[in-house]
Design a protein around this motif. Structure first.
Motif, short mmCIF file in Angstrom:
data_model
loop_
_atom_site.label_atom_id
_atom_site.label_comp_id
_atom_site.label_asym_id
_atom_site.label_seq_id
_atom_site.Cartn_x
_atom_site.Cartn_y
_atom_site.Cartn_z
N VAL A 66 29.86 20.95 11.39
CA VAL A 66 28.46 21.11 11.81
C VAL A 66 28.27 22.26 12.80
CG1 VAL A 66 27.70 18.74 11.37
CG2 VAL A 66 28.72 19.31 13.58
N GLY A 94 30.41 14.00 16.69
CA GLY A 94 30.67 14.27 18.10
C GLY A 94 32.15 14.12 18.40
N SER A 144 24.69 9.19 24.44
CA SER A 144 25.66 8.22 24.96
C SER A 144 25.20 7.76 26.34
CB SER A 144 27.04 8.88 25.11
OG SER A 144 27.88 8.05 25.88
P1 NAD Z 1 34.52 8.98 15.78
O1 NAD Z 1 35.47 9.91 16.43
O2 NAD Z 1 35.04 7.69 15.23
O3 NAD Z 1 33.69 9.71 14.66
C1 NAD Z 1 33.16 11.00 14.85
C2 NAD Z 1 32.90 11.61 13.51
O4 NAD Z 1 32.47 12.95 13.69
C3 NAD Z 1 34.16 11.67 12.65
O5 NAD Z 1 33.81 11.30 11.33
C4 NAD Z 1 34.55 13.14 12.72
O6 NAD Z 1 35.24 13.58 11.59
C5 NAD Z 1 33.19 13.80 12.82
N1 NAD Z 1 33.26 15.17 13.31
C6 NAD Z 1 33.96 15.63 14.38
N2 NAD Z 1 33.80 16.96 14.47
C7 NAD Z 1 32.99 17.34 13.44
C8 NAD Z 1 32.45 18.57 13.01
N3 NAD Z 1 32.73 19.72 13.64
N4 NAD Z 1 31.67 18.59 11.91
C9 NAD Z 1 31.37 17.45 11.25
N5 NAD Z 1 31.86 16.25 11.62
C10 NAD Z 1 32.64 16.19 12.71
O7 NAD Z 1 33.40 8.69 16.86
P2 NAD Z 1 32.30 7.53 16.98
O8 NAD Z 1 32.75 6.64 18.07
O9 NAD Z 1 31.95 6.96 15.67
O10 NAD Z 1 31.09 8.39 17.57
C11 NAD Z 1 29.99 8.82 16.80
C12 NAD Z 1 28.94 9.36 17.73
O11 NAD Z 1 28.57 8.35 18.67
C13 NAD Z 1 29.41 10.54 18.56
O12 NAD Z 1 28.35 11.47 18.72
C14 NAD Z 1 29.76 9.92 19.90
O13 NAD Z 1 29.67 10.84 20.93
C15 NAD Z 1 28.71 8.83 19.98
N6 NAD Z 1 29.06 7.73 20.88
C16 NAD Z 1 30.14 6.93 20.65
C17 NAD Z 1 30.41 5.89 21.55
C18 NAD Z 1 31.55 4.94 21.36
O14 NAD Z 1 31.76 4.10 22.23
N7 NAD Z 1 32.30 5.01 20.28
C19 NAD Z 1 29.60 5.71 22.66
C20 NAD Z 1 28.53 6.55 22.86
C21 NAD Z 1 28.27 7.56 21.96
#
Ligand code: NAD
Length: 249
Positions: A66, A94, A144
């Motif tokens: 992205v 992210g 977040s």
């Molecule tokens: P995760 O690491 O399990 O998944 C992240 C996804 O983003 C993966 O599928 C990864 O391949 C993809 N990704 C990474 N870089 C990329 C790129 N350059 N282009 C396209 N895709 C890319 O993380 P998650 O926990 O599922 O988090 C998802 C979102 O939720 C993120 O934005 C994260 O910041 C946010 N978030 C997560 C939490 C948590 O507790 N897990 C809390 C607050 C916010």
């Protein structure tokens, strides 16, 4: 309620696992045709696609980073050809590169800013072509809790998650007259691969501070995104839904 999103084209970035995967499945469950974006794991993305198809839904996978403009442009062209113009965009992709501020490498700062902020910028700018024409669209940004509370060791990540809120509000102001709604979801501590790397000690310390005494599930976030994507939230723009068990009030 089912089929609230019948035949709407939805793009979920970073949808091969975790929260993005749950969002893709939940949107498809409501009848949306889902574009599953991912950056590396073909197998994981195919699995999400198969889950959706087995449930009778429509989905296609689109590999693109992205934060790389050319890849975003080709992804949108491919989605438009296969599914149609994107009406719902979920900026979910992210990354984290945690470190104490004193030790944070410039590269760790740059990488996180690039994926979390530039990625959302590139996808949002590109999706507007179709949404402006349709005079309708839903953009949902995943922020977040740490964008609001801050977090030691996440100087870079928390900056991006606060930045996402500024982007959400600015876009809402600019695009409201075109029927495009822009909102954010701020998850708390959700059980995913991203948080699996934290030690039991850190997890226990979080649990202490969460009034609901539970970590969140990916479905908790997906349900909020379905609401924001649906007509149920049509009078809402520029807002953030906080799902954190009371961790930050
Ligand atoms: P995760 O690491 O399990 O998944 C992240 C996804 O983003 C993966 O599928 C990864 O391949 C993809 N990704 C990474 N870089 C990329 C790129 N350059 N282009 C396209 N895709 C890319 O993380 P998650 O926990 O599922 O988090 C998802 C979102 O939720 C993120 O934005 C994260 O910041 C946010 N978030 C997560 C939490 C948590 O507790 N897990 C809390 C607050 C916010």
């Amino acid at each position: 309620m089912e089929n609230m999103l019948k035949d709407k084209v939805a793009l979920v970035t970073g949808a091969s696992r975790g929260i993005g995967k749950a969002i893709a499945i939940a949107l498809a469950h409501q009848g949306a045709k889902v574009a599953i974006n991912y950056s590396s794991s073909d197998d994981a993305a195919i699995e999400v696609c198969e889950i959706i198809r087995k449930n009778g839904g429509t989905a296609e996978i689109f590999k693109a980073k992205v934060n790389v403009e050319e890849e975003v442009d080709s992804m949108f062209a491919a989605i438009e050809e296969k599914l149609g113009s994107v009406e719902i965009l979920v900026n979910n992709a992210g990354i984290t590169k945690d470190n104490l501020l004193m030790r944070m490498k410039t590269e760790e700062w740059d990488n996180v800013i690039d994926v979390n902020l530039k990625g959302a910028f590139l996808c949002t700018r590109r999706v507007l072509k179709g949404m402006m024409k349709a005079r309708y669209g839903k953009i949902i940004n995943i922020s977040s809790v740490v964008g609001f509370s801050g977090n030691a060791g996440q100087f870079n990540y928390s900056a991006t998650k606060a930045g996402i809120i500024g982007m959400t509000k600015s876009a809402a102001l600019e695009l409201g007259s075109r029927g495009i709604r822009v909102n954010a979801v701020a998850p708390g501590f959700i059980e995913t691969d991203m948080t699996a790397v934290l030690t039991d000690e850190v997890k226990a310390a979080y649990m202490e501070k969460i009034p609901l005494k539970a970590l969140g599930k990916v479905e908790d976030i997906a349900n909020a995104v379905v609401y924001l994507a649906s007509p149920l939230s049509d009078y809402m723009t520029g807002q953030t839904l906080h799902l954190n068990g009371g961790l930050y009030l």
